[in-house]
Design a protein around this motif. Structure first.
Motif, PDB file in Angstrom:
ATOM      1  N   ASP A 174      -4.504  14.994   0.031  1.00 22.91           N
ATOM      2  CA  ASP A 174      -4.822  14.211   1.240  1.00 22.91           C
ATOM      3  C   ASP A 174      -3.563  13.551   1.785  1.00 22.91           C
ATOM      4  OD1 ASP A 174      -7.309  14.958   0.622  1.00 22.91           O
ATOM      5  OD2 ASP A 174      -8.147  12.941   0.338  1.00 22.91           O
ATOM      6  N   PHE A 175      -2.712  13.054   0.862  1.00 22.24           N
ATOM      7  CA  PHE A 175      -1.489  12.394   1.308  1.00 22.24           C
ATOM      8  C   PHE A 175      -0.585  13.382   2.046  1.00 22.24           C
ATOM      9  CE2 PHE A 175       3.026  11.637   0.463  1.00 22.24           C
ATOM     10  CZ  PHE A 175       3.186  10.457   1.171  1.00 22.24           C
ATOM     11  N   ARG A 176      -0.491  14.600   1.502  1.00 19.97           N
ATOM     12  CA  ARG A 176       0.362  15.611   2.155  1.00 19.97           C
ATOM     13  C   ARG A 176      -0.141  15.888   3.566  1.00 19.97           C
ATOM     14  NH1 ARG A 176       1.060  19.279  -3.052  1.00 19.97           N
ATOM     15  NH2 ARG A 176       3.055  18.487  -3.783  1.00 19.97           N
ATOM     16  N   ALA A 177      -1.470  15.889   3.727  1.00 22.38           N
ATOM     17  CA  ALA A 177      -2.054  16.189   5.036  1.00 22.38           C
ATOM     18  C   ALA A 177      -1.706  15.105   6.057  1.00 22.38           C
ATOM     19  CB  ALA A 177      -3.561  16.332   4.909  1.00 22.38           C
ATOM     20  N   THR A 178      -1.507  13.870   5.590  1.00 23.63           N
ATOM     21  CA  THR A 178      -1.192  12.784   6.536  1.00 23.63           C
ATOM     22  C   THR A 178       0.229  12.913   7.074  1.00 23.63           C
ATOM     23  OG1 THR A 178      -0.327  11.295   4.848  1.00 23.63           O
ATOM     24  CG2 THR A 178      -2.699  11.161   5.301  1.00 23.63           C
ATOM     25  N   GLY A 179       1.126  13.491   6.310  1.00 25.03           N
ATOM     26  CA  GLY A 179       2.522  13.640   6.726  1.00 25.03           C
ATOM     27  C   GLY A 179       3.250  12.313   6.823  1.00 25.03           C
ATOM     28  N   LEU A 180       2.785  11.290   6.118  1.00 24.11           N
ATOM     29  CA  LEU A 180       3.385   9.955   6.234  1.00 24.11           C
ATOM     30  C   LEU A 180       4.670   9.839   5.423  1.00 24.11           C
ATOM     31  CD1 LEU A 180       0.173   7.748   5.932  1.00 24.11           C
ATOM     32  CD2 LEU A 180       1.573   8.109   7.985  1.00 24.11           C
ATOM     33  N   ALA A 181       5.533   8.943   5.879  1.00 22.07           N
ATOM     34  CA  ALA A 181       6.775   8.672   5.151  1.00 22.07           C
ATOM     35  C   ALA A 181       6.999   7.160   5.150  1.00 22.07           C
ATOM     36  CB  ALA A 181       7.949   9.370   5.828  1.00 22.07           C
ATOM     37  N   VAL A 182       7.849   6.707   4.243  1.00 20.92           N
ATOM     38  CA  VAL A 182       8.145   5.270   4.150  1.00 20.92           C
ATOM     39  C   VAL A 182       8.715   4.781   5.480  1.00 20.92           C
ATOM     40  CG1 VAL A 182       9.667   3.566   3.053  1.00 20.92           C
ATOM     41  CG2 VAL A 182       8.474   5.251   1.654  1.00 20.92           C
ATOM     42  N   GLY A 183       8.201   3.631   5.975  1.00 24.22           N
ATOM     43  CA  GLY A 183       8.684   3.065   7.236  1.00 24.22           C
ATOM     44  C   GLY A 183       7.772   3.387   8.411  1.00 24.22           C
ATOM     45  N   ASP A 184       6.914   4.405   8.237  1.00 24.25           N
ATOM     46  CA  ASP A 184       5.989   4.761   9.333  1.00 24.25           C
ATOM     47  C   ASP A 184       5.024   3.604   9.608  1.00 24.25           C
ATOM     48  OD1 ASP A 184       5.481   8.332   8.664  1.00 24.25           O
ATOM     49  OD2 ASP A 184       7.173   7.172   9.446  1.00 24.25           O
ATOM     50  N   LEU A 185       4.679   3.436  10.871  1.00 24.87           N
ATOM     51  CA  LEU A 185       3.681   2.415  11.229  1.00 24.87           C
ATOM     52  C   LEU A 185       2.290   3.021  11.020  1.00 24.87           C
ATOM     53  CD1 LEU A 185       3.560  -0.473  12.400  1.00 24.87           C
ATOM     54  CD2 LEU A 185       3.198   0.576  14.645  1.00 24.87           C
ATOM     55  N   VAL A 186       1.476   2.340  10.238  1.00 25.75           N
ATOM     56  CA  VAL A 186       0.145   2.881   9.938  1.00 25.75           C
ATOM     57  C   VAL A 186      -0.922   1.818  10.168  1.00 25.75           C
ATOM     58  CG1 VAL A 186       0.902   4.604   8.236  1.00 25.75           C
ATOM     59  CG2 VAL A 186       0.386   2.279   7.487  1.00 25.75           C
ATOM     60  N   ARG A 187      -2.136   2.308  10.391  1.00 22.69           N
ATOM     61  CA  ARG A 187      -3.278   1.410  10.515  1.00 22.69           C
ATOM     62  C   ARG A 187      -4.217   1.679   9.339  1.00 22.69           C
ATOM     63  NH1 ARG A 187      -8.097   1.896  13.118  1.00 22.69           N
ATOM     64  NH2 ARG A 187      -7.489   3.822  14.170  1.00 22.69           N
ATOM     65  N   ALA A 188      -4.684   0.591   8.716  1.00 25.82           N
ATOM     66  CA  ALA A 188      -5.565   0.740   7.555  1.00 25.82           C
ATOM     67  C   ALA A 188      -7.012   0.606   7.993  1.00 25.82           C
ATOM     68  CB  ALA A 188      -5.227  -0.323   6.516  1.00 25.82           C
ATOM     69  N   GLU A 189      -7.791   1.657   7.698  1.00 28.91           N
ATOM     70  CA  GLU A 189      -9.231   1.592   7.951  1.00 28.91           C
ATOM     71  C   GLU A 189      -9.911   1.258   6.638  1.00 28.91           C
ATOM     72  OE1 GLU A 189     -10.367   4.591  11.605  1.00 28.91           O
ATOM     73  OE2 GLU A 189     -11.177   4.948   9.611  1.00 28.91           O
ATOM     74  N   ILE A 190     -10.529   0.070   6.590  1.00 28.03           N
ATOM     75  CA  ILE A 190     -11.121  -0.393   5.325  1.00 28.03           C
ATOM     76  C   ILE A 190     -12.640  -0.368   5.457  1.00 28.03           C
ATOM     77  CG2 ILE A 190     -11.218  -2.313   3.674  1.00 28.03           C
ATOM     78  CD1 ILE A 190      -8.487  -3.231   5.006  1.00 28.03           C
ATOM     79  N   ARG A 191     -13.286   0.382   4.585  1.00 27.68           N
ATOM     80  CA  ARG A 191     -14.749   0.453   4.620  1.00 27.68           C
ATOM     81  C   ARG A 191     -15.327  -0.809   3.960  1.00 27.68           C
ATOM     82  NH1 ARG A 191     -16.621   3.848   1.263  1.00 27.68           N
ATOM     83  NH2 ARG A 191     -14.699   4.525   0.284  1.00 27.68           N
ATOM     84  N   PRO A 192     -16.335  -1.420   4.542  1.00 28.45           N
ATOM     85  CA  PRO A 192     -16.920  -2.625   3.912  1.00 28.45           C
ATOM     86  C   PRO A 192     -17.402  -2.361   2.489  1.00 28.45           C
ATOM     87  CG  PRO A 192     -17.809  -2.275   6.115  1.00 28.45           C
ATOM     88  CD  PRO A 192     -17.001  -1.063   5.808  1.00 28.45           C
ATOM     89  N   GLU A 193     -17.828  -1.101   2.207  1.00 29.12           N
ATOM     90  CA  GLU A 193     -18.317  -0.773   0.856  1.00 29.12           C
ATOM     91  C   GLU A 193     -17.208  -0.859  -0.188  1.00 29.12           C
ATOM     92  OE1 GLU A 193     -20.535   1.506   3.937  1.00 29.12           O
ATOM     93  OE2 GLU A 193     -18.476   1.115   3.530  1.00 29.12           O
ATOM     94  N   ALA A 194     -15.947  -0.782   0.259  1.00 32.51           N
ATOM     95  CA  ALA A 194     -14.830  -0.814  -0.685  1.00 32.51           C
ATOM     96  C   ALA A 194     -14.392  -2.245  -0.991  1.00 32.51           C
ATOM     97  CB  ALA A 194     -13.644  -0.034  -0.121  1.00 32.51           C
ATOM     98  N   VAL A 195     -15.129  -3.224  -0.425  1.00 37.27           N
ATOM     99  CA  VAL A 195     -14.702  -4.620  -0.567  1.00 37.27           C
ATOM    100  C   VAL A 195     -15.709  -5.402  -1.419  1.00 37.27           C
ATOM    101  CG1 VAL A 195     -14.047  -6.715   0.685  1.00 37.27           C
ATOM    102  CG2 VAL A 195     -13.653  -4.465   1.717  1.00 37.27           C
ATOM    103  N   ASP A 196     -15.190  -6.107  -2.403  1.00 36.48           N
ATOM    104  CA  ASP A 196     -16.017  -7.029  -3.198  1.00 36.48           C
ATOM    105  C   ASP A 196     -15.718  -8.451  -2.740  1.00 36.48           C
ATOM    106  OD1 ASP A 196     -17.353  -5.262  -4.753  1.00 36.48           O
ATOM    107  OD2 ASP A 196     -15.872  -5.267  -6.385  1.00 36.48           O
ATOM    108  N   CYS A 197     -16.730  -9.257  -2.650  1.00 32.99           N
ATOM    109  CA  CYS A 197     -16.528 -10.622  -2.172  1.00 32.99           C
ATOM    110  C   CYS A 197     -16.991 -11.629  -3.226  1.00 32.99           C
ATOM    111  CB  CYS A 197     -17.330 -10.805  -0.875  1.00 32.99           C
ATOM    112  SG  CYS A 197     -17.130 -12.445  -0.193  1.00 32.99           S
ATOM    113  N   HIS A 198     -16.157 -12.620  -3.495  1.00 36.49           N
ATOM    114  CA  HIS A 198     -16.496 -13.680  -4.457  1.00 36.49           C
ATOM    115  C   HIS A 198     -16.390 -15.014  -3.727  1.00 36.49           C
ATOM    116  CE1 HIS A 198     -15.822 -10.451  -7.303  1.00 36.49           C
ATOM    117  NE2 HIS A 198     -14.668 -10.257  -6.691  1.00 36.49           N
ATOM    118  N   PRO A 199     -17.531 -15.612  -3.371  1.00 39.57           N
ATOM    119  CA  PRO A 199     -17.481 -16.854  -2.576  1.00 39.57           C
ATOM    120  C   PRO A 199     -16.858 -18.013  -3.348  1.00 39.57           C
ATOM    121  CG  PRO A 199     -19.717 -15.933  -2.682  1.00 39.57           C
ATOM    122  CD  PRO A 199     -18.896 -15.211  -3.687  1.00 39.57           C
ATOM    123  N   GLY A 200     -16.375 -18.959  -2.562  1.00 36.16           N
ATOM    124  CA  GLY A 200     -15.980 -20.247  -3.136  1.00 36.16           C
ATOM    125  C   GLY A 200     -14.621 -20.294  -3.758  1.00 36.16           C
ATOM    126  N   ASN A 201     -13.738 -19.295  -3.591  1.00 32.91           N
ATOM    127  CA  ASN A 201     -12.398 -19.336  -4.168  1.00 32.91           C
ATOM    128  C   ASN A 201     -11.365 -19.738  -3.130  1.00 32.91           C
ATOM    129  OD1 ASN A 201     -12.423 -18.389  -7.030  1.00 32.91           O
ATOM    130  ND2 ASN A 201     -13.638 -16.796  -6.065  1.00 32.91           N
TER     131      ASN A 201
END
Lengths: 334, 230
Positions: A307-334
């Motif tokens: 998958d990384f090869r398919a992106t063709g990304l290199a160090v220094g490239d400007l990228v946008r991160a798409e974060i799925r809510p399912e990939a996030v754990d939340c711990h209230p009160g910290n």
């Protein structure tokens, strides 16, 4: 009672402190991942836990008893601990003799030894190679036989030093299954040294994270403190000016969130914006690639090599991160 | 032409199992095998212990044995002669000009070879073997056995090299054995004598036997290695 307890343990080479642990406890029957960058002191710690290297300073307790670093005292302790190195060696004998070596030197009778060897080889899926000359095995098979050789002695502790770093996917999957099975049985304490964070999280509920030889309290990577708010029905956690994470099921207010590095997708960005930033690091870890994006705070991302090869990304490239809510754990009160 | 004639006659000697030739070969093998065996008994454990242990002055000891590799046979011959001659410290044994004297000299010649090569063989063994054996619960003695086992082919090669050195040496055999026909005449001393006489047939025959022995020993070593790494 803790299985291991380390108090004020220090190791220094040529004046450089490589391990400095005021206190570390390892519980019985638990699975720990040992993480940290190269040179963080992971192998040094494994050397102490396997009773191969004495700490230069401090005390180690095993099952509540202080460890005396004398050969006569260490041998019974070593027989309760098994270390599988990153590049294990096979004795120049058959696979069966290799796996049965620890039992043979313990004086276990032949019939019982063969039974245990067969069980251990069965566990790693290599029973069919029992009579093969061990040095002829492939790297992945060698790693699996080394694990079987360690497990045949029914150790209390299994120390694994990057067991999947240099094996192919098929062997990695088998090794991970073996570790997962041992963890679920709960009879063996596991310390798994790995750079592969997704593997560490999947296999080990507990984390020992080292940085510059010191213990860093980090339950997971990508752990951030932030402020939750709700906009258009979607919860969002603000981490930094341009770093906002969609979160499900968390009340507004101060929270601590953690993001699964495998749940993030990176896309090439044309201009700076929300969740956009330069790609700061790319590191190959077996058949996956670990990346780090600077969003005001570092965000670690992990993806398969293909998958990384398919992106063709290199160090220094400007990228946008798409974060799925399912990939996030939340711990209230910290 | 002369060479081919001699070679043909040499083969006739060999195929006819010439008594004198067989006797000379027998003396050579007897002396060489006993000296190699004794040097192994002394050299392998010595080399192994030096190789596996850590102690002050280890490098100096290794340098000493490496230097001994270059010890000329005539020097050994002189040394043993001075000990075994009638006025020597061990003169009462009456060993001079006997196969025993030759064996003593050859032991001195090849023990450093076996020691030095065994040290090198043990030193080349990957430290992971030692660590692996330790983590599997081995005692110091059992760890040493693991290292010895892993180094066995290099040690066997050292023994073969030592055997090759004694069976082909001439200085010690000549000075301490005296080249007495039927008693201390070996393949090399016989070849030298025949050369002096201008007789090449027996010398060539013995040369062929010498090469054949070397070939057989090396084929055997290769066979053993192949069998073990099946």
């Amino acid at each position: 009672m803790s299985l291991f307890e380390l108090r004020d343990v220090r190791m220094a080479f040529d004046g450089r402190v490589v391990l400095d642990l005021p206190r570390l406890e390892i519980g019985q029957g638990l699975a720990y991942s040992l993480q940290g960058p190269n040179g963080a002191g992971k192998s040094t710690l494994l050397g102490i836990l396997s009773f191969l290297n004495a700490p230069h300073q401090g005390d180690v307790f095993f099952l509540g008893e202080p460890v005396v670093w004398k050969e006569s005292f260490l041998r019974p302790l070593r027989r309760q601990v098994a270390l599988v190195e990153q590049h294990p060696v096979m004795f120049s004998r058959s696979v069966r003799e290799n796996v049965g070596y620890g039992l043979a030197i313990r004086g276990v009778p032949r019939a019982e030894r063969d039974k245990k060897v067969d069980e251990a080889l069965e566990l790693v899926g290599l029973a069919h190679l029992a009579e093969v000359y061990a040095p002829r095995l492939s790297g992945g098979e060698t790693q699996r036989v080394a694990i079987a050789r360690a497990l045949a002695n029914s150790p209390k502790v299994l120390l694994l030093d990057e067991p999947t770093a240099s094996v192919d996917t098929q062997n990695r999957v088998v090794i991970e299954q073996v570790v997962a099975e041992l963890r679920d049985r709960g009879e063996t304490t596991i310390v798994l040294c790995t750079h592969n964070r997704s593997q560490a999280w999947a296999l080990c509920p507990h984390v020992i994270f080292l940085e510059d030889g010191k213990l860093v309290h980090r339950s997971r990577a990508n752990s951030y403190a932030g402020i939750m708010s709700v906009a258009d029905g979607q919860g969002v956690c603000r981490i930094a000016e341009n770093f906002r994470v969609p979160v499900n099921g968390c009340e507004p207010g101060r929270v601590r969130i953690s993001i699964d590095p495998e749940g993030v997708r990176l896309l090439r960005a044309d201009a700076p914006g929300l969740n956009s930033g330069p790609l700061a690091k790319i590191r190959l870890e077996g058949d996956t690639v670990a990346l780090s994006v600077n969003l005001g705070r570092p965000l670690d991302v992990q993806m398969p090599l293909a998958d990384f090869r398919a992106t063709g990304l290199a160090v220094g490239d400007l990228v946008r991160a798409e974060i799925r809510p399912e990939a996030v754990d939340c711990h209230p009160g910290n | 032409m002369f060479f081919l004639d001699s070679l043909g006659a040499a083969f006739q000697l060999l195929l006819g199992f010439d008594r004198e030739l067989l006797h000379i070969v027998g003396v050579s093998l007897n002396v060489s095998l006993w000296s190699t065996l004794a040097a192994c008994v002394i050299g392998v454990p010595t080399g192994f212990l030096i190789g596996i242990a850590s102690f002050r002055g280890k490098q100096a000891v290794i340098t000493f044995f490496n230097t001994m590799l270059a010890l000329p046979t005539v020097v050994i011959g002189l040394l043993v002669y001075s000990l075994l001659s009638r006025r020597g410290v061990l003169g009462h044994l009456g060993w001079l000009y006997s196969q025993k004297a030759m064996i003593v000299g050859q032991i001195i010649l090849i023990t450093p070879i076996i020691v030095a090569f065994t040290i090198a063989a043990v030193g080349r063994i990957d430290d992971r073997y030692r660590r692996t054996a330790l983590t599997l619960g081995a005692s110091s003695w059992q760890v040493a056995l693991v290292v010895l086992r892993e180094a066995r082919f290099s040690i066997m090669a050292a023994i073969v090299a030592a055997f090759g050195r004694v069976i082909s040496e001439i200085g010690i055999s000549m000075m301490l054995g005296g080249n007495a026909r039927g008693f201390t005449r070996t393949m090399t001393t016989a070849m030298a004598l025949e050369y002096d006489k201008g007789e090449f047939v027996l010398a060539l025959g013995l040369g062929i036997v010498l090469l054949a022995i070397s070939l057989v020993v090396n084929v055997l070593l290769g066979y053993v290695q192949g069998r073990t790494q099946r």
